[in-house]
Design a protein around this motif. Structure first.
Motif, PDB file in Angstrom:
ATOM      1  N   GLU A  22       0.789  -1.117   0.071  1.00  0.00           N
ATOM      2  CA  GLU A  22      -0.002  -0.131  -0.020  1.00  0.00           C
ATOM      3  C   GLU A  22       0.891   1.350  -0.165  1.00  0.00           C
ATOM      4  O   GLU A  22       0.779   2.283  -0.882  1.00  0.00           O
ATOM      5  CB  GLU A  22      -1.033   0.068   1.143  1.00  0.00           C
ATOM      6  N   VAL A  23       1.810   1.288   0.939  1.00  0.00           N
ATOM      7  CA  VAL A  23       2.754   2.220   0.763  1.00  0.00           C
ATOM      8  C   VAL A  23       3.510   2.483  -0.270  1.00  0.00           C
ATOM      9  O   VAL A  23       3.664   3.566  -0.810  1.00  0.00           O
ATOM     10  CB  VAL A  23       3.589   2.205   2.101  1.00  0.00           C
ATOM     11  N   THR A  24       4.198   1.460  -0.645  1.00  0.00           N
ATOM     12  CA  THR A  24       5.041   1.258  -1.830  1.00  0.00           C
ATOM     13  C   THR A  24       4.152   1.744  -3.144  1.00  0.00           C
ATOM     14  O   THR A  24       4.859   2.626  -3.964  1.00  0.00           O
ATOM     15  CB  THR A  24       5.523  -0.266  -2.181  1.00  0.00           C
ATOM     16  N   ASN A  25       2.995   1.521  -3.324  1.00  0.00           N
ATOM     17  CA  ASN A  25       2.340   2.092  -4.331  1.00  0.00           C
ATOM     18  C   ASN A  25       1.905   3.743  -4.271  1.00  0.00           C
ATOM     19  O   ASN A  25       1.472   4.006  -5.367  1.00  0.00           O
ATOM     20  CB  ASN A  25       1.041   0.992  -4.909  1.00  0.00           C
ATOM     21  N   ALA A  26       1.851   4.094  -3.101  1.00  0.00           N
ATOM     22  CA  ALA A  26       1.449   5.367  -2.852  1.00  0.00           C
ATOM     23  C   ALA A  26       2.542   6.579  -2.854  1.00  0.00           C
ATOM     24  O   ALA A  26       2.238   7.730  -2.710  1.00  0.00           O
ATOM     25  CB  ALA A  26       0.397   5.426  -1.583  1.00  0.00           C
ATOM     26  N   VAL A  27       3.704   5.926  -2.403  1.00  0.00           N
ATOM     27  CA  VAL A  27       4.691   6.767  -2.342  1.00  0.00           C
ATOM     28  C   VAL A  27       5.225   7.944  -3.428  1.00  0.00           C
ATOM     29  O   VAL A  27       5.479   9.011  -2.910  1.00  0.00           O
ATOM     30  CB  VAL A  27       5.904   6.066  -1.510  1.00  0.00           C
ATOM     31  N   SER A  28       5.045   7.423  -4.447  1.00  0.00           N
ATOM     32  CA  SER A  28       5.463   8.320  -5.554  1.00  0.00           C
ATOM     33  C   SER A  28       4.775   9.733  -5.834  1.00  0.00           C
ATOM     34  O   SER A  28       5.201  10.597  -6.142  1.00  0.00           O
ATOM     35  CB  SER A  28       5.521   7.514  -6.849  1.00  0.00           C
ATOM     36  N   ALA A  29       3.400   9.340  -5.372  1.00  0.00           N
ATOM     37  CA  ALA A  29       2.463  10.630  -5.513  1.00  0.00           C
ATOM     38  C   ALA A  29       2.882  11.641  -4.524  1.00  0.00           C
ATOM     39  O   ALA A  29       2.899  12.780  -4.688  1.00  0.00           O
ATOM     40  CB  ALA A  29       0.934  10.025  -5.362  1.00  0.00           C
ATOM     41  N   VAL A  30       3.136  10.961  -3.030  1.00  0.00           N
ATOM     42  CA  VAL A  30       3.462  11.828  -2.094  1.00  0.00           C
ATOM     43  C   VAL A  30       4.736  12.607  -2.380  1.00  0.00           C
ATOM     44  O   VAL A  30       4.864  13.625  -2.037  1.00  0.00           O
ATOM     45  CB  VAL A  30       3.468  11.080  -0.702  1.00  0.00           C
ATOM     46  N   ALA A  31       5.510  12.095  -2.813  1.00  0.00           N
ATOM     47  CA  ALA A  31       7.059  12.281  -2.962  1.00  0.00           C
ATOM     48  C   ALA A  31       7.141  13.085  -4.116  1.00  0.00           C
ATOM     49  O   ALA A  31       8.209  13.978  -4.229  1.00  0.00           O
ATOM     50  CB  ALA A  31       8.083  11.118  -3.331  1.00  0.00           C
ATOM     51  N   ALA A  32       6.029  13.413  -5.070  1.00  0.00           N
ATOM     52  CA  ALA A  32       6.071  14.446  -6.207  1.00  0.00           C
ATOM     53  C   ALA A  32       5.555  15.715  -5.827  1.00  0.00           C
ATOM     54  O   ALA A  32       5.725  16.615  -6.448  1.00  0.00           O
ATOM     55  CB  ALA A  32       5.317  13.937  -7.209  1.00  0.00           C
ATOM     56  N   VAL A  33       5.203  15.856  -4.470  1.00  0.00           N
ATOM     57  CA  VAL A  33       4.640  17.270  -3.942  1.00  0.00           C
ATOM     58  C   VAL A  33       5.619  18.041  -3.560  1.00  0.00           C
ATOM     59  O   VAL A  33       6.517  17.419  -2.530  1.00  0.00           O
ATOM     60  CB  VAL A  33       3.535  16.907  -2.828  1.00  0.00           C
ATOM     61  N   PRO A  34       5.888  19.175  -3.858  1.00  0.00           N
ATOM     62  CA  PRO A  34       7.160  20.181  -3.785  1.00  0.00           C
ATOM     63  C   PRO A  34       7.506  20.428  -2.362  1.00  0.00           C
ATOM     64  O   PRO A  34       8.463  20.483  -1.695  1.00  0.00           O
ATOM     65  CB  PRO A  34       7.031  21.379  -4.642  1.00  0.00           C
ATOM     66  N   ASP A  80       8.551   8.425 -10.791  1.00  0.00           N
ATOM     67  CA  ASP A  80       9.731   9.058 -10.175  1.00  0.00           C
ATOM     68  C   ASP A  80      10.311   9.977 -11.249  1.00  0.00           C
ATOM     69  O   ASP A  80      10.882  10.927 -11.015  1.00  0.00           O
ATOM     70  CB  ASP A  80      10.470   8.032  -9.418  1.00  0.00           C
ATOM     71  N   SER A  81      10.353   9.376 -12.265  1.00  0.00           N
ATOM     72  CA  SER A  81      11.234   9.701 -13.497  1.00  0.00           C
ATOM     73  C   SER A  81      10.598  11.130 -14.233  1.00  0.00           C
ATOM     74  O   SER A  81      11.262  11.917 -14.762  1.00  0.00           O
ATOM     75  CB  SER A  81      11.620   8.929 -14.261  1.00  0.00           C
ATOM     76  N   SER A  82       9.185  11.056 -13.989  1.00  0.00           N
ATOM     77  CA  SER A  82       8.596  12.224 -14.830  1.00  0.00           C
ATOM     78  C   SER A  82       8.156  13.286 -13.896  1.00  0.00           C
ATOM     79  O   SER A  82       7.580  14.210 -14.445  1.00  0.00           O
ATOM     80  CB  SER A  82       7.588  11.473 -15.415  1.00  0.00           C
ATOM     81  N   ARG A  83       8.145  13.191 -12.779  1.00  0.00           N
ATOM     82  CA  ARG A  83       7.724  14.524 -11.802  1.00  0.00           C
ATOM     83  C   ARG A  83       8.487  15.609 -12.069  1.00  0.00           C
ATOM     84  O   ARG A  83       9.745  15.568 -12.685  1.00  0.00           O
ATOM     85  CB  ARG A  83       7.693  14.035 -10.443  1.00  0.00           C
ATOM     86  N   THR A  84       7.717  16.796 -11.914  1.00  0.00           N
ATOM     87  CA  THR A  84       8.479  18.179 -11.962  1.00  0.00           C
ATOM     88  C   THR A  84       9.548  18.330 -10.986  1.00  0.00           C
ATOM     89  O   THR A  84      10.647  19.111 -11.525  1.00  0.00           O
ATOM     90  CB  THR A  84       7.495  19.219 -11.906  1.00  0.00           C
ATOM     91  N   THR A  85       9.545  18.208  -9.908  1.00  0.00           N
ATOM     92  CA  THR A  85      10.586  18.558  -8.839  1.00  0.00           C
ATOM     93  C   THR A  85      11.329  17.398  -8.540  1.00  0.00           C
ATOM     94  O   THR A  85      11.056  16.483  -8.183  1.00  0.00           O
ATOM     95  CB  THR A  85       9.719  18.906  -7.527  1.00  0.00           C
ATOM     96  N   SER A  86      12.701  17.807  -8.872  1.00  0.00           N
ATOM     97  CA  SER A  86      13.793  16.820  -8.947  1.00  0.00           C
ATOM     98  C   SER A  86      13.337  15.333  -9.126  1.00  0.00           C
ATOM     99  O   SER A  86      13.530  14.416  -8.124  1.00  0.00           O
ATOM    100  CB  SER A  86      14.311  16.892  -7.487  1.00  0.00           C
ATOM    101  N   PRO A  87      13.320  14.884 -10.175  1.00  0.00           N
ATOM    102  CA  PRO A  87      12.764  13.432 -10.811  1.00  0.00           C
ATOM    103  C   PRO A  87      14.220  12.779 -10.541  1.00  0.00           C
ATOM    104  O   PRO A  87      15.212  13.482 -10.606  1.00  0.00           O
ATOM    105  CB  PRO A  87      12.442  13.818 -12.018  1.00  0.00           C
ATOM    106  N   LEU A  88      13.857  11.498 -10.576  1.00  0.00           N
ATOM    107  CA  LEU A  88      15.029  10.371 -10.772  1.00  0.00           C
ATOM    108  C   LEU A  88      15.494  10.727 -11.913  1.00  0.00           C
ATOM    109  O   LEU A  88      15.179  10.913 -13.132  1.00  0.00           O
ATOM    110  CB  LEU A  88      14.421   8.947 -10.821  1.00  0.00           C
ATOM    111  N   ASN A  89      16.952  10.968 -11.833  1.00  0.00           N
ATOM    112  CA  ASN A  89      17.861  11.489 -12.866  1.00  0.00           C
ATOM    113  C   ASN A  89      19.307  11.191 -12.525  1.00  0.00           C
ATOM    114  O   ASN A  89      19.755  11.344 -11.462  1.00  0.00           O
ATOM    115  CB  ASN A  89      17.849  13.201 -13.234  1.00  0.00           C
ATOM    116  N   LYS A  90      20.051  10.837 -13.624  1.00  0.00           N
ATOM    117  CA  LYS A  90      21.524  10.550 -13.181  1.00  0.00           C
ATOM    118  C   LYS A  90      22.228  12.028 -13.244  1.00  0.00           C
ATOM    119  O   LYS A  90      22.041  12.726 -14.129  1.00  0.00           O
ATOM    120  CB  LYS A  90      22.380   9.937 -14.346  1.00  0.00           C
TER     121      LYS A  90
END
Ligand code: C5P
Length: 221
Positions: A93-105, A182-192
């Motif tokens: 439940e947490v694993t599938n919800a975390v990306s949405a929360v982590a995308a909030v600036p 995680d890669s497509s969010r606006t604020t500091s996405p997953l990126n090398k």
């Protein structure tokens, strides 16, 4: 290497946690799992009934929970308002919800502030998605871990409840979706980070990954 900062980023299942923790133990550094922090705040949002897809509501309440992270690599801990959440933050439940929360600036601002405080004057291995790019852009060592998608899913499924085939297929789907978010969010996405060393772990075992990173840190153990 008292003041060294080792930043380890990469997608889910790339082996970040085991590698980062192993490097910290070998080099006697502290260890910060930033993913656990995003999971912890997500766990709290679910507990208090905040719909995780409502970014305004998530932002409005993001400063309420107190997140405490233990950075001893022998005993990493994570607590919310004094409650140990090390187990529950790994739930599906947490694993599938975390990306949405982590995308909030607002969430990220708060987490990054705590992370920078913990990093302090260094002597630490930090793992996450935006460490080399945003949290610690001046880190001495930056590693971007990758592995083929199927191998990453296999590792995740093996960590989980059952390694059944059905489970593997589902894990792979859910993981791909999380990585996409995680890669497509606006604020500091997953990126090398431009100056990060890419390490493909598909064909490497944990010791080999730790060896490579320690070598990068100038430590030939
Ligand atoms: O590393 P882990 O899989 O525990 O991370 C959980 C989630 O936390 C990631 O999928 C991502 O949404 C978020 N995260 C992040 N930035 C970090 C670490 C994790 O956005 N530095």
């Amino acid at each position: 290497r008292a003041g060294i900062v080792v930043a380890i980023d990469g997608p889910s299942g790339s082996g970040k946690s085991s590698a980062a923790r192993g490097v910290a133990r070998r080099l006697e550094l502290r260890y910060l799992d930033t993913g656990a922090m995003y999971r912890a705040i997500t766990w709290w949002m679910i507990q208090v009934g905040v719909p995780v897809d409502d970014s305004d509501e998530v932002a409005a309440r993001s400063s309420e929970p107190e997140i405490e992270v233990g950075i001893d690599p022998e005993h990493p801990t994570i607590a919310v308002d004094g409650v140990d959440v090390a187990g529950p933050i790994r739930s599906r439940e947490v694993t599938n919800a975390v990306s949405a929360v982590a995308a909030v600036p607002a969430v990220r601002r708060r987490m990054v502030e705590i992370q920078r405080e913990l990093i302090g004057s260094g002597g630490i291995v930090v793992e996450g998605r935006d460490i080399g790019t945003t949290v610690a852009p001046k880190a001495h060592v930056k590693v971007y871990l990758t592995a083929h998608e199927e191998e990453r899913a296999r590792r995740r499924a093996a960590e989980g409840l059952a390694g059944a085939k059905l489970e593997l297929t589902l894990t792979q789907k859910e993981m791909a979706l999380r990585d996409r978010k995680d890669s497509s969010r606006t604020t500091s996405p997953l990126n090398k980070a431009a100056d990060a060393v890419v390490l493909d772990t598909t064909e490497l075992n944990l010791q080999q990954v730790i060896d490579r990173i320690c070598a990068l840190a100038g430590e030939h153990a």
